[in-house]
Scaffold this active site. Sequence first.
Site, PDB file in Angstrom:
ATOM      1  N   PRO A 108     -51.977 -24.518  45.457  1.00  0.00           N
ATOM      2  CA  PRO A 108     -52.778 -25.388  44.560  1.00  0.00           C
ATOM      3  C   PRO A 108     -52.248 -26.827  44.397  1.00  0.00           C
ATOM      4  O   PRO A 108     -51.059 -26.862  44.209  1.00  0.00           O
ATOM      5  CB  PRO A 108     -52.407 -24.659  43.272  1.00  0.00           C
ATOM      6  CG  PRO A 108     -51.119 -23.956  43.340  1.00  0.00           C
ATOM      7  CD  PRO A 108     -50.776 -24.052  44.663  1.00  0.00           C
ATOM      8  N   GLU A 109     -53.247 -27.718  44.774  1.00  0.00           N
ATOM      9  CA  GLU A 109     -52.841 -28.825  44.887  1.00  0.00           C
ATOM     10  C   GLU A 109     -53.921 -29.419  43.427  1.00  0.00           C
ATOM     11  O   GLU A 109     -54.474 -28.602  42.939  1.00  0.00           O
ATOM     12  CB  GLU A 109     -53.200 -30.122  45.793  1.00  0.00           C
ATOM     13  CG  GLU A 109     -52.291 -29.435  47.031  1.00  0.00           C
ATOM     14  CD  GLU A 109     -52.563 -30.033  48.395  1.00  0.00           C
ATOM     15  OE1 GLU A 109     -52.597 -31.413  48.350  1.00  0.00           O
ATOM     16  OE2 GLU A 109     -52.270 -29.422  49.375  1.00  0.00           O
ATOM     17  N   ARG A 156     -39.377 -50.955  50.070  1.00  0.00           N
ATOM     18  CA  ARG A 156     -38.935 -49.933  50.314  1.00  0.00           C
ATOM     19  C   ARG A 156     -39.282 -49.364  51.661  1.00  0.00           C
ATOM     20  O   ARG A 156     -40.070 -49.990  52.187  1.00  0.00           O
ATOM     21  CB  ARG A 156     -39.198 -49.031  49.206  1.00  0.00           C
ATOM     22  CG  ARG A 156     -38.547 -49.188  47.768  1.00  0.00           C
ATOM     23  CD  ARG A 156     -39.268 -48.496  46.676  1.00  0.00           C
ATOM     24  NE  ARG A 156     -39.305 -47.138  46.788  1.00  0.00           N
ATOM     25  CZ  ARG A 156     -39.983 -46.277  45.890  1.00  0.00           C
ATOM     26  NH1 ARG A 156     -40.497 -46.750  44.781  1.00  0.00           N
ATOM     27  NH2 ARG A 156     -39.844 -44.814  46.234  1.00  0.00           N
ATOM     28  N   ARG A 204     -44.946 -15.205  45.452  1.00  0.00           N
ATOM     29  CA  ARG A 204     -43.579 -15.867  45.802  1.00  0.00           C
ATOM     30  C   ARG A 204     -42.927 -16.148  44.649  1.00  0.00           C
ATOM     31  O   ARG A 204     -41.686 -16.433  44.624  1.00  0.00           O
ATOM     32  CB  ARG A 204     -44.036 -16.843  46.876  1.00  0.00           C
ATOM     33  CG  ARG A 204     -44.375 -16.466  48.253  1.00  0.00           C
ATOM     34  CD  ARG A 204     -44.713 -17.706  49.049  1.00  0.00           C
ATOM     35  NE  ARG A 204     -43.423 -18.246  49.592  1.00  0.00           N
ATOM     36  CZ  ARG A 204     -43.560 -19.324  50.190  1.00  0.00           C
ATOM     37  NH1 ARG A 204     -44.886 -19.974  50.736  1.00  0.00           N
ATOM     38  NH2 ARG A 204     -42.544 -20.207  50.710  1.00  0.00           N
ATOM     39  N   HIS A 249     -47.915  -7.933  41.718  1.00  0.00           N
ATOM     40  CA  HIS A 249     -47.334  -9.242  41.399  1.00  0.00           C
ATOM     41  C   HIS A 249     -48.124  -9.635  40.245  1.00  0.00           C
ATOM     42  O   HIS A 249     -48.270 -10.991  40.267  1.00  0.00           O
ATOM     43  CB  HIS A 249     -47.523 -10.338  42.719  1.00  0.00           C
ATOM     44  CG  HIS A 249     -47.086  -9.556  43.952  1.00  0.00           C
ATOM     45  ND1 HIS A 249     -45.686  -9.401  44.040  1.00  0.00           N
ATOM     46  CD2 HIS A 249     -47.714  -9.409  45.203  1.00  0.00           C
ATOM     47  CE1 HIS A 249     -45.357  -9.022  45.329  1.00  0.00           C
ATOM     48  NE2 HIS A 249     -46.760  -8.760  46.167  1.00  0.00           N
TER      49      HIS A 249
END
Length: 272
Positions: A2-3, A152, A111, A92
């Site tokens: 998921p983003e 940077r 996971r 799960h």
Amino acid sequence: MPELPEVEVIRRGLATKLVGERIVAVSQGDKRLRRQAELPELESLAGCAITRLARRGKYLLLRLDRGQTVLIHLGMTGRLFFQTDHCPPLPHVHFVFHCQSGHKLLYQDVRRFGQVLLYPAGVTPPALAQVGLEPFSRRLTPEWLAARTAGRHRPIKNLLLDGRLVAGIGNIYAAETLFAAGMHPQTPVGQVSLKGWGKVLQSLRRILRRAIRAGGTTIATFADCEGQSGLFAVQLRVYGRAGEPCPICGTPIARLVMAGRSTFFCPACQSG
DNA sequence: CACCCCACCTGCGTGC
DNA sequence: TGCACGCAGGTGGGGT
């Protein structure tokens, strides 16, 4: 999994069913997530009503009528969905939120990289203090990015993945954004012009909007709270497509490992 | 401070 | 068939 787009799709789906809903009980599986609230804490939610669902970056927030906040992060494989009647017990499953209407909201996570945490009224979850600007925030401008990255050297792809600067971008949308912007993922951020940042920002916002509209990206496991897959995967132009021809110029898509993550790009279109 | 690396987990696909 | 390995959308803590 998921983003930002996937979390937003979940948030919208949950909001239609959960706002105004009252929690009557919370139960817990046996294996622990990397970070999670203790069951007695969560059981204290019994009797509370859900007033609002919010999102910050990839964090989902359930606001309750006594001021508490349930903070949920889906990690890589976290899923939130309503249990349908008469379905067999699922593996799960780590939390079940039992609602007064009879709905059961399940948190499943193969996971176990996800997080389910509870904060009392008046307490801001510490993790949120680290979350950067929302991609759609008006404060996020090419000038702001240029100022924050001047001098940077880190590669722009790694910067896009750093949620402390801009929130919600993960490996898929970083790759797709840089492809759309025509920018090489290893470009040092200090070398990106104002115009370049404008292009990146415009590409990012367009892709996130389209992904949300498509219901998110399902690679293997993502599904919304009704179990529907997201359809944005077919629109991915470079992510996961190493060796396939670039959709613009036909050059084979390249794969590179940056900061330990697969990075997909077109060596010809993204040379600048 | 800036940046990188690896740990944290399970499951799946591939190649021997 | 079985096994070893590499790979996966996430963070965050520790090292340089």
